[in-house]
Design a protein around this motif. Structure first.
Motif, PDB file in Angstrom:
ATOM      1  N   GLU A 121      29.279 -27.796  50.095  1.00  0.00           N
ATOM      2  CA  GLU A 121      29.330 -28.605  48.871  1.00  0.00           C
ATOM      3  C   GLU A 121      29.223 -27.696  47.658  1.00  0.00           C
ATOM      4  OE1 GLU A 121      26.455 -31.707  48.903  1.00  0.00           O
ATOM      5  OE2 GLU A 121      27.680 -33.002  50.184  1.00  0.00           O
ATOM      6  N   TYR A 122      29.935 -28.105  46.593  1.00  0.00           N
ATOM      7  CA  TYR A 122      29.945 -27.274  45.389  1.00  0.00           C
ATOM      8  C   TYR A 122      29.919 -28.176  44.162  1.00  0.00           C
ATOM      9  CZ  TYR A 122      31.375 -23.834  41.913  1.00  0.00           C
ATOM     10  OH  TYR A 122      31.429 -23.022  40.818  1.00  0.00           O
ATOM     11  N   LYS A 123      29.034 -27.865  43.223  1.00  0.00           N
ATOM     12  CA  LYS A 123      28.932 -28.628  41.988  1.00  0.00           C
ATOM     13  C   LYS A 123      29.753 -27.935  40.903  1.00  0.00           C
ATOM     14  CE  LYS A 123      25.588 -30.949  38.962  1.00  0.00           C
ATOM     15  NZ  LYS A 123      24.163 -31.182  38.682  1.00  0.00           N
ATOM     16  N   VAL A 124      30.690 -28.671  40.344  1.00  0.00           N
ATOM     17  CA  VAL A 124      31.637 -28.105  39.376  1.00  0.00           C
ATOM     18  C   VAL A 124      30.946 -27.785  38.057  1.00  0.00           C
ATOM     19  CG1 VAL A 124      33.786 -28.507  38.119  1.00  0.00           C
ATOM     20  CG2 VAL A 124      33.514 -29.400  40.446  1.00  0.00           C
ATOM     21  N   LYS A 125      31.201 -26.580  37.559  1.00  0.00           N
ATOM     22  CA  LYS A 125      30.612 -26.143  36.290  1.00  0.00           C
ATOM     23  C   LYS A 125      31.579 -26.416  35.136  1.00  0.00           C
ATOM     24  CE  LYS A 125      28.044 -22.326  38.452  1.00  0.00           C
ATOM     25  NZ  LYS A 125      28.617 -22.394  39.791  1.00  0.00           N
ATOM     26  N   ARG A 126      31.087 -26.275  33.928  1.00  0.00           N
ATOM     27  CA  ARG A 126      31.885 -26.476  32.731  1.00  0.00           C
ATOM     28  C   ARG A 126      33.061 -25.500  32.698  1.00  0.00           C
ATOM     29  NH1 ARG A 126      31.430 -24.398  27.444  1.00  0.00           N
ATOM     30  NH2 ARG A 126      32.248 -25.786  25.826  1.00  0.00           N
ATOM     31  N   LYS A 127      34.236 -26.010  32.313  1.00  0.00           N
ATOM     32  CA  LYS A 127      35.480 -25.249  32.153  1.00  0.00           C
ATOM     33  C   LYS A 127      36.094 -24.785  33.478  1.00  0.00           C
ATOM     34  CE  LYS A 127      34.827 -23.534  27.439  1.00  0.00           C
ATOM     35  NZ  LYS A 127      34.845 -22.350  26.568  1.00  0.00           N
ATOM     36  N   THR A 135      38.273 -25.156  36.867  1.00  0.00           N
ATOM     37  CA  THR A 135      39.456 -25.936  37.238  1.00  0.00           C
ATOM     38  C   THR A 135      39.653 -25.868  38.751  1.00  0.00           C
ATOM     39  OG1 THR A 135      40.975 -24.064  37.066  1.00  0.00           O
ATOM     40  CG2 THR A 135      40.553 -25.319  35.049  1.00  0.00           C
ATOM     41  N   LEU A 136      40.522 -26.741  39.256  1.00  0.00           N
ATOM     42  CA  LEU A 136      40.849 -26.696  40.679  1.00  0.00           C
ATOM     43  C   LEU A 136      41.386 -25.322  41.052  1.00  0.00           C
ATOM     44  CD1 LEU A 136      42.564 -30.157  41.286  1.00  0.00           C
ATOM     45  CD2 LEU A 136      40.425 -29.362  42.286  1.00  0.00           C
ATOM     46  N   TYR A 137      42.212 -24.783  40.166  1.00  0.00           N
ATOM     47  CA  TYR A 137      42.819 -23.486  40.453  1.00  0.00           C
ATOM     48  C   TYR A 137      41.760 -22.386  40.540  1.00  0.00           C
ATOM     49  CZ  TYR A 137      45.488 -19.203  39.748  1.00  0.00           C
ATOM     50  OH  TYR A 137      45.996 -17.946  39.869  1.00  0.00           O
ATOM     51  N   SER A 138      40.838 -22.359  39.575  1.00  0.00           N
ATOM     52  CA  SER A 138      39.836 -21.287  39.572  1.00  0.00           C
ATOM     53  C   SER A 138      38.898 -21.394  40.777  1.00  0.00           C
ATOM     54  CB  SER A 138      39.032 -21.307  38.265  1.00  0.00           C
ATOM     55  OG  SER A 138      38.281 -22.511  38.149  1.00  0.00           O
ATOM     56  N   ILE A 139      38.546 -22.627  41.164  1.00  0.00           N
ATOM     57  CA  ILE A 139      37.662 -22.823  42.323  1.00  0.00           C
ATOM     58  C   ILE A 139      38.378 -22.435  43.610  1.00  0.00           C
ATOM     59  CG2 ILE A 139      36.404 -24.551  43.679  1.00  0.00           C
ATOM     60  CD1 ILE A 139      35.921 -26.064  41.040  1.00  0.00           C
ATOM     61  N   ALA A 140      39.639 -22.846  43.735  1.00  0.00           N
ATOM     62  CA  ALA A 140      40.411 -22.517  44.934  1.00  0.00           C
ATOM     63  C   ALA A 140      40.569 -21.004  45.071  1.00  0.00           C
ATOM     64  CB  ALA A 140      41.769 -23.203  44.883  1.00  0.00           C
ATOM     65  N   LYS A 141      40.881 -20.355  43.948  1.00  0.00           N
ATOM     66  CA  LYS A 141      41.082 -18.903  43.971  1.00  0.00           C
ATOM     67  C   LYS A 141      39.803 -18.174  44.362  1.00  0.00           C
ATOM     68  CE  LYS A 141      43.009 -15.159  41.130  1.00  0.00           C
ATOM     69  NZ  LYS A 141      43.572 -14.797  39.811  1.00  0.00           N
ATOM     70  N   GLY A 180      30.199 -31.397  36.795  1.00  0.00           N
ATOM     71  CA  GLY A 180      29.169 -32.134  37.524  1.00  0.00           C
ATOM     72  C   GLY A 180      29.672 -32.760  38.811  1.00  0.00           C
ATOM     73  N   ASP A 181      30.999 -32.799  39.009  1.00  0.00           N
ATOM     74  CA  ASP A 181      31.541 -33.331  40.272  1.00  0.00           C
ATOM     75  C   ASP A 181      31.028 -32.487  41.437  1.00  0.00           C
ATOM     76  OD1 ASP A 181      32.917 -35.145  38.817  1.00  0.00           O
ATOM     77  OD2 ASP A 181      34.920 -34.477  39.409  1.00  0.00           O
ATOM     78  N   VAL A 182      30.695 -33.148  42.526  1.00  0.00           N
ATOM     79  CA  VAL A 182      30.306 -32.443  43.749  1.00  0.00           C
ATOM     80  C   VAL A 182      31.460 -32.565  44.734  1.00  0.00           C
ATOM     81  CG1 VAL A 182      28.681 -32.308  45.675  1.00  0.00           C
ATOM     82  CG2 VAL A 182      27.850 -32.868  43.379  1.00  0.00           C
ATOM     83  N   ILE A 183      32.070 -31.449  45.071  1.00  0.00           N
ATOM     84  CA  ILE A 183      33.235 -31.484  45.944  1.00  0.00           C
ATOM     85  C   ILE A 183      32.957 -30.732  47.250  1.00  0.00           C
ATOM     86  CG2 ILE A 183      34.865 -31.668  44.041  1.00  0.00           C
ATOM     87  CD1 ILE A 183      35.432 -28.698  44.317  1.00  0.00           C
TER      88      ILE A 183
END
Length: 639
Positions: A88-94, A96-102, A126-129
Motif C-alpha cells: 500500500e502507498y499513500k499518494v503525496k502532493r504533486k 502522478t501515476l507516471y512518477s509513482i509507476a516509474k 492522500g489516496d491509498v493505492i
C-alpha cells in the motif's frame, strides 16, 4: 502419404523447439562487455550477436540488449506477469501515476489495473493505492522483449499464423522495406527470424539529431492529447513519434516530453502537391469478386405506415438526406466498377442512428469475411466497428468524420481532419510568407487556432478590436502595410465579424494589397458574403473537395443525372469518390493494405486520397485542396 505426414510432423517439431526459446533484456553497465554478459546469462556470444547485430559497433554502455535464454533454464510464463503481493502507498502532493509507476519499476497500466477507480478518476493527494510487486522470474512476450532493445536493427521471431503484412505494420514498415531486409523470404514459418527496423530507435535518433528543433514541456494535471495538439499545432501521432514512451505509458501529468517547434511541424506535414498521381484504372490485376459492407443511419423504420407524411419526414431529417445522398453515390460507383469487369457484392445495413442497433449488426457480421466495410458514421460507432473487424484484419473506412479518430490499425479516416486542413494552409503560407505582412484575426471560439498561428508565425500581428461589440475599419487600417502585401488569416464562423472584415478590406483594396486566408470556409462565406468581395480579396481556403471546373461534363455526373434526374450534391459525389477509389484499390492489389502501400495520390471527381499509416492506430488521408477565388469570380485549385 505416410512420408508426407512424417515430414510435416518433423517440421512442426522443429518449429516447437524454436519457440522453446525465450528472451529478456539487459541494460549494459560500465565495464561490461559481450563476453561477461554471455557468461552471466550462460549463453554464447554468438547468440547475443544473432539478436543484436549492432552490438559489434563499439561502446555498449547504456545500450539495451536482447538476451536469448534457453527454456531448460527458464520455465517462465512468456505472456503474463504474476503478482507476488501488493504494497500500500499513500499518494503525496504533486505525485502522478507516471512518477509513482516509474519509481516502482512498473507501468501506469499496472497501477490502473489493480486500482480500477483510476480508470475514471484522477489520482489525488492522500489516496491509498495498491502497488503490485511482480515475480522477478516473469518475462514478457518474445517480440515485445525484442522491441525493448535500443538498437536500430532488430530480429523478429515469426509467430504461428503471422503474415508479412502484420509484421510490417507492427514495426511501422512498408512491405517493400521488409522484403528488402529479408531477400528471398517468401512463405513464412513459425520460428523463422526476420530482420526488422526498430521504430523506437529510429524516432529517438531522429529526435536527438534534431534536438534543437524541439521544446521540452512538462505535462500539467488534467492535460490531455486534445489540449496539447490544439495548443502546439501538432497531432497525437507526432507527439508519440518523438516520445515513444507515450505509446507504452499513455500521457500522464508530470511527464516531460518533446514538442516540435513550428518549422519542424511544417516539415512533418506531408506535401500532397509533391505526390505523384496514381491512375488506378491502369493498375487493375485482381478481378476477383469484391465483398463490401455499407453501414449508414437511414432510420427507415420511421417510414412504416400509410399515414406517415414521407416528404415531411425526409425534409426534416438531415441525417437521412445525407445518408441517402451518400448511398446514391455508392450505388453509382459500384455500377461503374462492374462495367470495368470487376464483380461486386455489397451488403447494406441501416444503423438507425442507434448504438444498440450498431452492436446488433456487428454481432451479425462478426464472422463475415468482407474485403472492406464503409461506415458507420458516428465516431464511437466506427471505432467500435474497427475493434471488432480488426480481429479478422478487415479494413473499416470512416466516410464523413473530420475529427481525430482512435481506432485500431485497420481504421481508415478517409476525410482529412480539421488538423490536416489547418496544416495544409499553414504550410502554404509559410512557404510564401517572405516579404508579406502577416495578420491574424480570430474570434473567441477559435482562440486555440489563434494560439497555433501566433506560435507558428511569431512575426505576425494579431488584429485587436477597439470595441468588443463589433469590428471597426480603424482596427484594420492601423495594422495594414502599404509597402508589403497584406496576408490576413481569418478564422471565424461569426457572420458579423466575417461580413465587417471582408466589407472593410474590400473597400481598401485600391490602396492596399490584401489577401484573405481561412482553414475552414464556414457557412457565412457560402450564404452571405459577396463573391465579388472574395474575388477582390483573393480569398484562399482549405477544402476537402474541389469545386470541379467542368463538373457537368464529368462521366459520373452524367450517369448520376441520367439515373436520378438531378445533379449530384457533395455527399453523393463523396459517396461515389470514396467507394470507387476503394474498389479500384482492391482491384489493384491482393488486399486493401497492400494497395495502401502504393506511393502517390489518387483523385476522383471532387475528392483525392493520400493515405498514410499512423504511428499508433490506422490510416489517415492528408489530401487537402487549397482553393483561391481568382479574377472573374472563378475558383482555382492552387495545390
Amino acid at each position: 502419404m505416410k512420408k508426407n505426414c512424417l515430414f510435416f510432423l518433423l517440421i512442426l517439431l522443429v518449429s516447437l523447439q524454436t519457440f522453446a526459446q525465450s528472451f529478456e533484456t539487459h541494460k549494459v553497465k560500465s565495464g561490461e562487455n559481450i563476453s561477461s554478459i554471455a557468461k552471466k546469462y550462460n549463453v554464447s556470444e554468438q547468440s547475443i550477436y544473432k539478436y543484436n547485430p549492432d552490438a559489434k559497433k563499439g561502446n555498449l554502455t547504456g545500450v539495451v540488449l536482447v538476451i536469448p535464454v534457453s527454456s531448460s533454464s527458464d520455465n517462465r510464463n512468456y505472456e503474463k506477469q504474476s503478482v507476488l503481493n501488493f504494497k500500500e502507498y499513500k499518494v503525496k502532493r504533486k505525485e502522478t501515476l507516471y512518477s509513482i509507476a516509474k519509481a516502482n519499476g512498473i507501468s501506469v497500466g499496472d497501477l490502473k489495473k489493480y486500482n480500477t477507480y483510476l480508470y475514471d478518476e484522477e489520482l489525488g493527494k492522500g489516496d491509498v493505492i495498491r502497488i503490485p510487486v511482480f515475480s522477478k522470474n516473469d518475462t514478457i512476450n518474445i517480440n515485445n522483449s525484442v522491441q525493448n532493445s535500443s538498437f536500430e536493427n532488430l530480429k523478429h521471431i515469426v509467430m504461428p499464423q503471422e503474415g508479412k503484412m502484420a509484421i510490417a505494420r507492427k514495426y511501422g514498415m512498408t512491405m517493400a522495406q521488409l522484403n528488402a531486409l529479408n531477400p528471398g523470404v517468401t512463405d513464412l514459418k513459425p520460428g523463422q527470424v526476420l530482420n526488422v527496423i526498430n521504430p523506437q530507435n529510429k524516432d529517438s535518433k531522429a529526435a536527438q539529431d534534431a534536438g534543437k528543433n524541439f521544446i521540452s514541456y512538462t505535462v500539467k494535471p488534467k492535460e490531455n492529447y486534445y489540449r496539447l495538439t490544439k495548443q502546439f499545432n501538432t497531432s497525437k501521432d507526432t507527439l508519440i513519434k518523438y516520445n515513444p514512451i507515450l505509446a507504452e505509458e499513455g500521457l500522464e501529468a508530470g511527464m516531460t516530453i518533446k514538442i516540435p517547434k513550428p518549422q519542424t511541424m511544417l516539415n512533418d506535414t506531408l506535401s500532397v502537391s509533391a505526390s505523384k498521381k496514381i491512375k488506378l484504372e491502369e493498375l487493375i490485376t485482381n478481378r476477383r469478386r469484391k465483398k463490401i459492407a455499407v453501414m449508414l443511419p437511414f432510420s427507415l423504420r420511421q417510414f412504416e405506415g400509410d399515414s406517415i407524411d414521407k416528404e415531411a419526414l425526409l425534409k426534416d431529417d438531415r441525417v437521412l438526406r445525407v445518408s441517402l445522398d451518400f448511398y446514391s453515390g455508392v450505388v453509382t460507383a459500384i455500377d461503374s466498377v462492374e462495367k470495368l469487369g470487376i464483380p461486386i457484392s455489397a451488403k447494406v445495413f441501416d444503423t438507425e442512428k442507434s448504438s444498440a442497433k450498431v452492436d446488433e449488426i456487428l454481432r451479425q457480421l462478426e464472422y463475415d469475411n468482407f474485403d472492406a466495410v464503409i461506415g458507420p458514421v458516428l465516431s464511437k460507432n466506427v471505432e467500435k466497428a474497427s475493434r471488432l473487424f480488426n480481429r479478422n484484419n478487415i479494413p473499416v473506412l470512416s466516410p464523413l468524420i473530420d475529427a481525430e479518430l482512435n481506432g485500431e490499425s485497420n481504421l481508415l479516416q478517409t476525410r482529412p481532419s480539421k488538423l490536416m486542413m489547418e496544416k495544409a494552409l499553414i504550410t502554404y503560407i509559410d512557404s510564401l510568407k517572405e516579404g508579406k505582412n502577416l495578420l491574424i484575426l480570430a474570434d473567441e471560439k477559435h482562440d486555440y487556432l489563434k494560439s497555433k498561428l501566433v506560435y507558428t508565425f511569431p512575426e505576425a500581428t494579431v488584429v485587436q478590436q477597439a470595441k468588443e461589440e463589433y469590428m471597426q475599419a480603424s482596427d484594420l487600417v492601423k495594422v495594414l502595410s502599404k509597402e508589403k502585401e497584406n496576408w490576413l488569416i481569418l478564422e471565424s464562423e461569426d457572420l458579423e465579424l466575417i461580413s465587417n472584415a471582408t466589407s472593410y478590406l474590400n473597400a481598401m483594396v485600391p490602396e492596399y494589397k490584401i489577401r484573405i486566408f481561412t482553414s475552414d470556409k464556414s457557412k457565412p462565406y457560402e450564404d452571405e458574403i459577396s463573391n465579388e468581395y472574395l474575388s477582390n480579396l483573393q480569398f484562399t481556403y482549405a477544402s476537402v473537395a474541389k469545386e470541379c471546373e467542368d463538373f457537368e461534363n464529368n462521366a459520373f455526373v452524367k450517369n448520376y443525372e441520367s439515373d436520378y434526374g438531378i445533379l449530384p450534391n457533395k455527399f453523393a459525389t463523396r459517396g461515389f469518390d470514396l467507394t470507387y477509389d476503394l474498389l479500384l484499390r482492391l482491384a489493384a492489389a491482393e488486399n486493401l493494405y497492400e494497395a495502401l502501400e502504393l506511393e502517390g495520390m489518387t483523385e476522383q471527381v471532387e475528392n483525392k486520397f493520400s493515405y498514410h499509416k499512423k504511428m499508433i492506430g490506422g490510416y489517415y488521408n492528408d489530401a487537402v485542396y487549397l482553393i483561391k477565388y481568382d479574377e472573374g469570380l472563378t475558383l482555382k485549385v492552387i495545390n
